[in-house]
Design an enzyme around this catalytic site. Structure first.
Site, PDB file in Angstrom:
ATOM      1  N   LYS A   1      33.585  14.992 -14.921  1.00 50.10           N
ATOM      2  CA  LYS A   1      32.822  14.972 -13.669  1.00 50.10           C
ATOM      3  C   LYS A   1      33.610  15.559 -12.505  1.00 50.10           C
ATOM      4  CE  LYS A   1      32.263  10.480 -13.833  1.00 50.10           C
ATOM      5  NZ  LYS A   1      32.626  10.126 -15.213  1.00 50.10           N
ATOM      6  N   THR A   2      34.828  15.064 -12.327  1.00 50.66           N
ATOM      7  CA  THR A   2      35.608  15.485 -11.166  1.00 50.66           C
ATOM      8  C   THR A   2      35.885  16.982 -11.203  1.00 50.66           C
ATOM      9  OG1 THR A   2      36.660  13.319 -10.963  1.00 50.66           O
ATOM     10  CG2 THR A   2      37.792  15.181  -9.940  1.00 50.66           C
TER      11      THR A   2
ATOM     12  N   GLU B   1      30.031  14.074  -7.164  1.00 48.96           N
ATOM     13  CA  GLU B   1      30.407  13.510  -8.446  1.00 48.96           C
ATOM     14  C   GLU B   1      29.633  12.202  -8.626  1.00 48.96           C
ATOM     15  OE1 GLU B   1      34.346  11.671 -10.693  1.00 48.96           O
ATOM     16  OE2 GLU B   1      34.597  13.085  -9.023  1.00 48.96           O
TER      17      GLU B   1
END
Length: 477
Positions: free
Chosen positions: A126-127, A170
């Site tokens: 995600k990041t 995110e």
């Protein structure tokens, strides 16, 4: 901790002065920074000082080290994450006063109102994918707003208030808060059971992603064509398309021959890679300066979203070439006497495995030395064998004790549970004393080795200590 129930979003103009509990956290500082940029009075506290706090202070926020009820001041809205316990003095005081208390996701959702929201979800990646999108869209002139769960390399914040209409976030599935965001674009990098202390079962966890992907606001779903959990999700989503009043486009990415954005000719060398991205018969080469096959997949997801939003394919590929990463994602901390020391946030078995695979590619003739800190007692209990199997990709593993964070200890669950399960040719050292971890790693490391601290707890503070220990014993960094 439990799951967060979505709430009706409050426009930023109606929030009043906002106080953040744990304002220096990776998921909070970006939101706080953006509110200060919008002219909102912001205050906040954290249990320890950090560069994040100092940067927020510089931006106009009133910050405190430590938590106390009187620090709320004139706040009308208090923002907290799932990690904040009800007995926190500031949260308890907010409840007593009857102030509006929002989960961080609801505060972020308020910022996204009236923007084209892009929510990046997935058990892993995600990041990095959010950061790649922020970098690419900025470089292509779209000037997006974004909030990332980690600062971009070279910065002290993961948040930026842009002038364009795109807002990239995110989206954290751990507590269900990814269901809060008003997203036009939903991204799912993968679906790999985690956070079962909140979701209960792997099936419920997968159901959460289905709800996220099929929200009434979503117009585009970008989803992996390679990850088994994501493939199952795609089939479930497509089964619902006939029941939707509004159309939903599904774009897949990966090495699968049927992927809409296809990866081919991937080559890995050192801490980088080169590959080709193709969509609708058009594409070209991409090079990345960050390691690992997982980052190639993240780049493909980024390409799918950015081109759908109107960025030119060639421009997107060019911006990916210059992506420098985010803090705590295979981040180089220092080099001493030919020993490179990296730090990485990986904490789920799949992430640990992928990180160490990338380390093996980048180590050359040296050894991979990992210093691993298990995170959460429940995750250690549920995945100790899988974590141990991932550590077997290293030549040397130093296993620390569990970082419990918000959890109370569980009898019989500690770092030894992981360390004693490691097999194969990996040499394991169990070091429960936090202060001895860095000296232990420095004693093991030798020139040519790639050393990496792994985990999402305070193991990140061990990495610079390893560099310091090596400097003392081997010479200047």
């Amino acid at each position: 901790m439990g799951l967060v129930d979505p709430v009706e979003l409050v426009p930023v103009a109606e929030l009043g002065p906002v106080h953040f509990i744990a304002i220096g956290g990776s998921g909070m500082n970006g939101i706080a920074t953006m509110l200060t940029q919008l002219g909102v009075s912001v205050s906040g506290s954290d249990r320890s000082d950090s560069a994040y706090l100092r940067a927020l202070e510089t931006s106009g926020a009133r910050v405190h080290v430590g938590h106390a009820a009187d620090q709320l001041g004139d706040a009308q809205t208090v923002v907290a994450s799932s990690a904040i316990r009800e007995d926190n003095p500031e949260l308890a005081e907010a409840r007593r006063r009857g102030l509006r208390v929002l989960h961080r996701s609801a505060a972020l959702g308020s910022l996204m109102l009236d923007r084209r929201g892009v929510a990046v979800a997935g058990t892993h990646g995600k990041t990095t994918t959010t950061a790649m999108l922020a970098r690419v869209l900025t470089g292509c002139g779209l000037d997006p707003s974004f909030v990332i769960g980690g600062a971009l390399t070279g910065t002290k914040t993961g948040g930026h208030l842009g002038g364009g209409d795109v807002f990239v976030v995110e989206a954290d599935e751990s507590d269900g808060s990814f269901l809060q965001y008003p997203a036009e674009v939903a991204v799912v990098t993968n679906v790999d059971p985690d956070h079962l202390s909140n979701w209960g079962t792997a099936e419920h966890y997968a159901d959460g992603f289905l709800t996220f992907a099929t929200s009434a606001r979503v117009r585009l779903l970008v989803v992996s064509a390679d990850d088994p959990g994501a493939v199952t999700l795609t089939a479930r989503v497509r089964a619902t398309l006939g029941d939707r009043p509004d159309p939903l486009t599904v774009l897949t990415f990966g090495e699968h021959p049927d992927a809409d954005v296809r990866i081919s000719d991937a080559r890995f060398a050192g801490t980088g890679s080169a590959f080709t991205l193709t969509a609708d018969g058009h594409g070209g080469p991409v090079t990345l300066s960050v390691p690992g096959h997982y980052n190639v997949l993240n780049a493909a997801a980024t390409y799918a979203v950015a081109t759908w939003l109107g960025a030119p394919g060639a421009g997107v590929r060019g911006q990916l070439d210059g992506y420098a990463g985010t803090n705590r994602r295979f981040q180089l901390v220092g080099t001493v006497d030919g020993i490179r020391v990296f730090d990485d946030y990986a904490h789920h078995p799949t992430e640990v495995r992928n990180t160490l695979l990338a380390a093996r590619t980048g180590v050359g003739d040296g050894r991979v030395v990992v210093c691993f800190q298990p995170h959460l007692y429940t995750r250690t209990r549920d995945f100790s064998r899988e974590l141990a199997a991932a550590l077997e990709l290293a030549d040397e593993a130093v296993v620390m004790d569990v970082c419990g964070d918000r959890e109370d200890p569980i009898p019989g669950v500690d770092g030894a549970l992981v360390a004693h399960a490691v097999g194969g040719a990996t040499h394991v050292t169990y070091e429960p004393d936090w202060d001895l971890a860095a000296p232990t790693v420095a004693r093991i490391a030798r020139p040519g080795d790639l050393v990496i601290t792994v985990g999402c707890g305070d193991v990140t503070k061990v990495a610079p200590k390893i560099v310091s220990e090596l400097t003392l014993t081997r010479g200047a960094a």
